[in-house]
Design a protein around this motif. Structure first.
Motif, PDB file in Angstrom:
ATOM      1  N   ALA A   1       0.861  -1.175   0.000  1.00  0.00           N
ATOM      2  CA  ALA A   1       0.000   0.000   0.000  1.00  0.00           C
ATOM      3  C   ALA A   1       0.903   1.232   0.000  1.00  0.00           C
ATOM      4  O   ALA A   1       1.922   1.243  -0.687  1.00  0.00           O
ATOM      5  CB  ALA A   1      -0.941  -0.030   1.207  1.00  0.00           C
ATOM      6  N   SER A   2       0.578   2.259   0.777  1.00  0.00           N
ATOM      7  CA  SER A   2       1.394   3.471   0.763  1.00  0.00           C
ATOM      8  C   SER A   2       0.889   4.442   1.813  1.00  0.00           C
ATOM      9  O   SER A   2      -0.285   4.402   2.212  1.00  0.00           O
ATOM     10  CB  SER A   2       1.327   4.139  -0.615  1.00  0.00           C
ATOM     11  OG  SER A   2       1.944   5.406  -0.611  1.00  0.00           O
ATOM     12  N   ILE A   3       1.758   5.359   2.237  1.00  0.00           N
ATOM     13  CA  ILE A   3       1.303   6.501   3.024  1.00  0.00           C
ATOM     14  C   ILE A   3       0.244   7.271   2.249  1.00  0.00           C
ATOM     15  O   ILE A   3      -0.638   7.924   2.830  1.00  0.00           O
ATOM     16  CB  ILE A   3       2.502   7.409   3.385  1.00  0.00           C
ATOM     17  CG1 ILE A   3       2.104   8.513   4.366  1.00  0.00           C
ATOM     18  CG2 ILE A   3       3.126   8.011   2.133  1.00  0.00           C
ATOM     19  CD1 ILE A   3       1.782   8.054   5.740  1.00  0.00           C
ATOM     20  N   GLN A   4       0.301   7.170   0.905  1.00  0.00           N
ATOM     21  CA  GLN A   4      -0.695   7.835   0.062  1.00  0.00           C
ATOM     22  C   GLN A   4      -2.100   7.264   0.263  1.00  0.00           C
ATOM     23  O   GLN A   4      -3.087   7.908  -0.085  1.00  0.00           O
ATOM     24  CB  GLN A   4      -0.309   7.716  -1.409  1.00  0.00           C
ATOM     25  CG  GLN A   4       0.937   8.476  -1.810  1.00  0.00           C
ATOM     26  CD  GLN A   4       0.729   9.974  -1.789  1.00  0.00           C
ATOM     27  OE1 GLN A   4      -0.335  10.469  -2.136  1.00  0.00           O
ATOM     28  NE2 GLN A   4       1.757  10.713  -1.387  1.00  0.00           N
ATOM     29  N   SER A   5      -2.201   6.083   0.844  1.00  0.00           N
ATOM     30  CA  SER A   5      -3.511   5.514   1.164  1.00  0.00           C
ATOM     31  C   SER A   5      -4.255   6.370   2.176  1.00  0.00           C
ATOM     32  O   SER A   5      -5.491   6.380   2.204  1.00  0.00           O
ATOM     33  CB  SER A   5      -3.349   4.102   1.737  1.00  0.00           C
ATOM     34  OG  SER A   5      -2.581   3.271   0.904  1.00  0.00           O
TER      35      SER A   5
ATOM     36  N   GLY B   1      11.425  13.236   0.631  1.00  0.00           N
ATOM     37  CA  GLY B   1      11.665  12.608   1.918  1.00  0.00           C
ATOM     38  C   GLY B   1      12.014  13.537   3.054  1.00  0.00           C
ATOM     39  O   GLY B   1      12.059  13.096   4.211  1.00  0.00           O
ATOM     40  N   ASP B   2      12.233  14.823   2.771  1.00  0.00           N
ATOM     41  CA  ASP B   2      12.621  15.709   3.868  1.00  0.00           C
ATOM     42  C   ASP B   2      11.432  16.153   4.714  1.00  0.00           C
ATOM     43  O   ASP B   2      11.603  16.853   5.715  1.00  0.00           O
ATOM     44  CB  ASP B   2      13.418  16.913   3.363  1.00  0.00           C
ATOM     45  CG  ASP B   2      12.598  17.889   2.523  1.00  0.00           C
ATOM     46  OD1 ASP B   2      11.379  17.667   2.343  1.00  0.00           O
ATOM     47  OD2 ASP B   2      13.183  18.881   2.031  1.00  0.00           O
ATOM     48  N   ASN B   3      10.222  15.732   4.333  1.00  0.00           N
ATOM     49  CA  ASN B   3       9.025  16.083   5.111  1.00  0.00           C
ATOM     50  C   ASN B   3       8.678  15.026   6.155  1.00  0.00           C
ATOM     51  O   ASN B   3       7.613  15.062   6.750  1.00  0.00           O
ATOM     52  CB  ASN B   3       7.831  16.304   4.182  1.00  0.00           C
ATOM     53  CG  ASN B   3       7.467  15.053   3.380  1.00  0.00           C
ATOM     54  OD1 ASN B   3       8.269  14.115   3.293  1.00  0.00           O
ATOM     55  ND2 ASN B   3       6.290  15.052   2.792  1.00  0.00           N
ATOM     56  N   THR B   4       9.568  14.064   6.388  1.00  0.00           N
ATOM     57  CA  THR B   4       9.360  13.081   7.449  1.00  0.00           C
ATOM     58  C   THR B   4      10.054  13.556   8.718  1.00  0.00           C
ATOM     59  O   THR B   4      11.028  14.316   8.659  1.00  0.00           O
ATOM     60  CB  THR B   4       9.939  11.706   7.063  1.00  0.00           C
ATOM     61  OG1 THR B   4      11.369  11.806   7.003  1.00  0.00           O
ATOM     62  CG2 THR B   4       9.410  11.240   5.707  1.00  0.00           C
ATOM     63  N   PRO B   5       9.591  13.119   9.892  1.00  0.00           N
ATOM     64  CA  PRO B   5      10.276  13.478  11.130  1.00  0.00           C
ATOM     65  C   PRO B   5      11.754  13.080  11.148  1.00  0.00           C
ATOM     66  O   PRO B   5      12.561  13.743  11.803  1.00  0.00           O
ATOM     67  CB  PRO B   5       9.483  12.732  12.203  1.00  0.00           C
ATOM     68  CG  PRO B   5       8.095  12.689  11.651  1.00  0.00           C
ATOM     69  CD  PRO B   5       8.282  12.471  10.175  1.00  0.00           C
TER      70      PRO B   5
ATOM     71  N   THR C   1       7.123   4.533   7.734  1.00  0.00           N
ATOM     72  CA  THR C   1       6.939   5.862   7.182  1.00  0.00           C
ATOM     73  C   THR C   1       7.908   6.916   7.701  1.00  0.00           C
ATOM     74  O   THR C   1       7.737   8.102   7.397  1.00  0.00           O
ATOM     75  CB  THR C   1       5.518   6.363   7.483  1.00  0.00           C
ATOM     76  OG1 THR C   1       5.366   6.458   8.920  1.00  0.00           O
ATOM     77  CG2 THR C   1       4.459   5.422   6.922  1.00  0.00           C
ATOM     78  N   GLY C   2       8.882   6.536   8.502  1.00  0.00           N
ATOM     79  CA  GLY C   2       9.809   7.533   9.018  1.00  0.00           C
ATOM     80  C   GLY C   2       9.176   8.494   9.997  1.00  0.00           C
ATOM     81  O   GLY C   2       9.696   9.595  10.242  1.00  0.00           O
TER      82      GLY C   2
END
Length: 293
Positions: A186-190, A251-255, A288-289
């Motif tokens: 699946a995805s975080i986009q889900s 990817g820089d928008n992850t914690p 998801t980081g």
């Protein structure tokens, strides 16, 4: 005891060099930096000894990392991939066979029903059965505002990401015995859809519903069904998506401040296929980081 590693700096961080690729799902060779599929980092412990796995989209990215991890856990694998991805598929086979496992190459476009039928049939014939089905193949493209998307482009995404998994399950189900496992990418986009991935996000949300409904259906047969929901992952699909500035900062928008490497997803797929997850079904496992699905 292995020393703890700071997850923020374990792998490279953005910004990334501009590196657009025109074809989908993209090739590994031109990527800077090169993705880590676990070649030097993943350690197996026979958790899948003797298992027979089919991994779609197994030539590169997450699929390659899963194929390598499964091989190091003792499984034989078959990988589905587009014919134009042959170079990447051959490298995946080299990595798998270096671990003493079999790797069956199954080129074809899963948008064609006949390819779905042949992919499962040939896996069963070549490996002697099927225990793990990893529905990983997918495609995405950056979309313009106001749903300005060509109908054929939409159908490519829907047929690859949604129709093919349904057909593959249809073909695989008669071969799956109690204890078998189906794992969906699946995805975080889900859960956190991006407007510029409108049609892709639709398919990934639908795959969550597919996973949960199929888990309920297949539980009566002793077959577990789960999904992994990756956040941003550094795979060839990213430079081939059609982003410009967004790709440079991917990817820089992850914690944790960076995207995952494919190797960091492999353990989730191993766990869900293993006996350690014998009571896990209908789950969507986020990697998801730190972003919330």
């Amino acid at each position: 005891m292995t020393p703890h590693v700071d997850p923020r700096t374990k792998y490279p961080r953005p910004p990334w060099a501009k590196q657009p690729q025109e074809s989908q799902p993209g090739m590994t060779g031109p990527m800077i930096p090169q993705p880590d599929h676990g070649e030097h980092s993943y350690r197996g412990s026979a958790r899948l000894a003797g298992a027979r796995a089919l991994i779609t989209g197994g030539d590169s990215g997450i699929g390659r990392a899963v194929a390598l991890a499964y091989a190091r856990e003792g499984a034989n694998v078959a990988i589905g991939y587009l014919p134009e991805e042959e170079v990447d598929a051959l490298e995946t086979r080299r990595l798998v066979e270096a671990e003493g496992s079999r790797c069956v190459l199954l080129p074809g476009d899963l948008r064609d029903e006949s390819t779905c039928v042949a992919t499962v049939r040939d896996t069963v014939v070549e490996l002697g059965g099927l225990d793990i089905l990893v529905l990983n193949a997918g495609t995405q493209r950056r979309r313009d505002e106001d749903a300005q998307i060509d109908r054929e482009a939409v159908l490519t995404v829907f047929e690859t990401n949604l129709v093919a998994p349904l057909l593959l399950v249809r073909e695989a189900a008669p071969h799956l015995t109690p204890g078998a496992s189906i794992i969906v990418t699946a995805s975080i986009q889900s859960f956190e859809p991006s407007p510029d991935l409108l049609d892709y996000a639709m398919t990934k949300a639908a795959l969550v519903g597919f996973t949960r409904a199929l888990a309920e259906q297949q539980g009566e047969r002793g077959v577990r069904v789960n999904a992994v929901a990756p956040g941003p992952v550094w795979t060839p699909l990213i430079p081939a998506t059609g982003w410009d500035e967004k790709q440079e900062h991917f990817g820089d928008n992850t914690p944790l401040g960076r995207p995952a490497q494919p190797a960091e997803l492999a353990g989730a797929y191993v766990y869900l296929a293993s006996e350690e997850a014998s009571y896990v079904s209908g789950a969507v496992l986020p990697v998801t980081g730190g972003r919330h699905p």
